[in-house]
Design a protein around this motif. Sequence first.
Motif, PDB file in Angstrom:
ATOM      1  N   TYR A 223     -38.413 -18.799 -56.565  1.00 30.96           N
ATOM      2  CA  TYR A 223     -38.652 -17.774 -55.555  1.00 30.96           C
ATOM      3  C   TYR A 223     -40.134 -17.430 -55.468  1.00 30.96           C
ATOM      4  O   TYR A 223     -40.656 -17.190 -54.375  1.00 30.96           O
TER       5      TYR A 223
ATOM      6  N   LEU B 112     -41.206 -26.770 -51.240  1.00 29.31           N
ATOM      7  CA  LEU B 112     -40.712 -26.442 -49.905  1.00 29.31           C
ATOM      8  C   LEU B 112     -40.427 -27.672 -49.043  1.00 29.31           C
ATOM      9  O   LEU B 112     -39.546 -27.645 -48.198  1.00 29.31           O
TER      10      LEU B 112
ATOM     11  N   VAL C  18     -41.773 -20.126 -53.397  1.00 33.31           N
ATOM     12  CA  VAL C  18     -41.380 -20.115 -51.983  1.00 33.31           C
ATOM     13  C   VAL C  18     -41.899 -18.885 -51.249  1.00 33.31           C
ATOM     14  O   VAL C  18     -42.378 -18.979 -50.116  1.00 33.31           O
ATOM     15  N   PHE C  19     -41.861 -17.715 -51.910  1.00 31.35           N
ATOM     16  CA  PHE C  19     -42.105 -16.462 -51.190  1.00 31.35           C
ATOM     17  C   PHE C  19     -43.435 -15.783 -51.521  1.00 31.35           C
ATOM     18  O   PHE C  19     -43.840 -14.871 -50.806  1.00 31.35           O
TER      19      PHE C  19
ATOM     20  N   THR D 150     -38.087 -27.508 -44.346  1.00 38.71           N
ATOM     21  CA  THR D 150     -38.176 -26.986 -45.710  1.00 38.71           C
ATOM     22  C   THR D 150     -36.796 -27.000 -46.348  1.00 38.71           C
ATOM     23  O   THR D 150     -35.760 -26.953 -45.668  1.00 38.71           O
TER      24      THR D 150
ATOM     25  N   THR E 180     -38.409 -17.719 -45.572  1.00 40.35           N
ATOM     26  CA  THR E 180     -38.961 -19.041 -45.884  1.00 40.35           C
ATOM     27  C   THR E 180     -39.764 -19.574 -44.707  1.00 40.35           C
ATOM     28  O   THR E 180     -40.908 -20.032 -44.869  1.00 40.35           O
TER      29      THR E 180
ATOM     30  N   THR F 154     -43.828 -19.737 -44.260  1.00 41.47           N
ATOM     31  CA  THR F 154     -44.386 -21.085 -44.072  1.00 41.47           C
ATOM     32  C   THR F 154     -45.314 -21.100 -42.866  1.00 41.47           C
ATOM     33  O   THR F 154     -46.401 -21.708 -42.902  1.00 41.47           O
TER      34      THR F 154
END
Length: 431
Positions: free
Chosen positions: A275, A13, A278-279, A229, A51, A55
């Motif tokens: 993904y 990220l 990130v998620f 990010t 995102t 975060t």
Amino acid sequence: MTDIIDELEWRGLLAQTTDLDELRKALADGPVTLYCGFDPTAGSLHVGHLTQILTLARFQRAGHRPIALVGGGTGLIGDPKPTAERTLHSEETVAGYVAAIGRQLSAFLRFTPEGAAPEPTDAIMADNGEWLRSMTAIEMLRDVGKHFSINQMLQRETVKARLDGDGMSYTEFSYVLLQSYDYVQFYRRHGCTLQIGGSDQWGNITAGLELIRRMDGNEPHGPAHALTTNLLTKADGTKFGKTEGGSVWLDPELTTPYAFYQFWFNTDDRDVARYLRVFSFRSQEEIEELERQTEERPAARAAQRALAEELTSLVHGEEECRKVIEASQALFGRADLSALDARTLDAALAEVPKAEVSTLGDGVPVVDLLADTGLVPSKSAARRAIQEGGAYLNNTKVTDVDAVLGADALMHGRYAVLRRGKRNIGGVVLG
């Protein structure tokens, strides 16, 4: 308190920071108050916002205090787009957007429960209309505008791109002043010393740092920081968060939970590992195991299923996720179709080829419906599918080429499901 910088780095990220060592030290000495802004240019956030939302949530889970800014002031202008002027919405419209987006953000961050004493890491919901609306034009020009160099503003990538085209209004050109002043307000009001955003926001965020230094001399809370990010891209070159139907929204009225689930479940094998990092809130070990399963047995789609279930539960709740999974299984003959409620069935059929019929009369030939949905290229192909045992109506094998769909076969008085083979689904809707 955990090392959030290490967490962001292994998840891929971390794009840019102003002074990584100093920021890491400040976070270790925390809790740090940080913020991220979301302009209400529509009535819902979409998956592209996740995102930054997640975060913020990671920082909170690591022991820091997030501020979620829904820009009721900046939303009246909108962050400049690279290509054209934004459509300006009325104040009433923007106010409705602010309320809707605020409700969505509340699902991801922990706020102080009503009647409870606030904890140091409880999130804050803010609206910059609170200070921007009360500021006069003279105050904006004298107190904020005098700290900005036109030469530097003209070097910003978005500005240069627009000046090479049809130009840019002064309204959008001045957006950076408003966003920078937000950072000043959070620095003063809450001791906020970190702003996060996508890497395309680097110029706006660092302009805010400079404004804090010029207006407040970095006192009394010390230097402020910036962290961005990486922007997500897809392996096939298409834009993340878009489908043939448009953006994938968090609002279930704009993108159904079923369609939301399918968006993640259909993730390309080349993208699913990124993904997940990130998620997902899964641990590094869990994600690496799912990556291994994708490499060894890609057809099982274990990583995609885990991603879809986690995000659908997070955004829409565990009950909606359960309904979506049941609908997916039912469409393919692994669960009872009749157990699905009308809303879930309608959402599921919205994602497959359909034949709409205005009346059933004495019944509509299944052969016609198979062809009308596109499950087979022609009526003769439909007859062959039935003769070969590969056609299903509501998960029951069709054995007669002259079979018809009658009213008694409709679910909830208007739906039927066709299937060719194991994987090809079509719907019939009585309109």
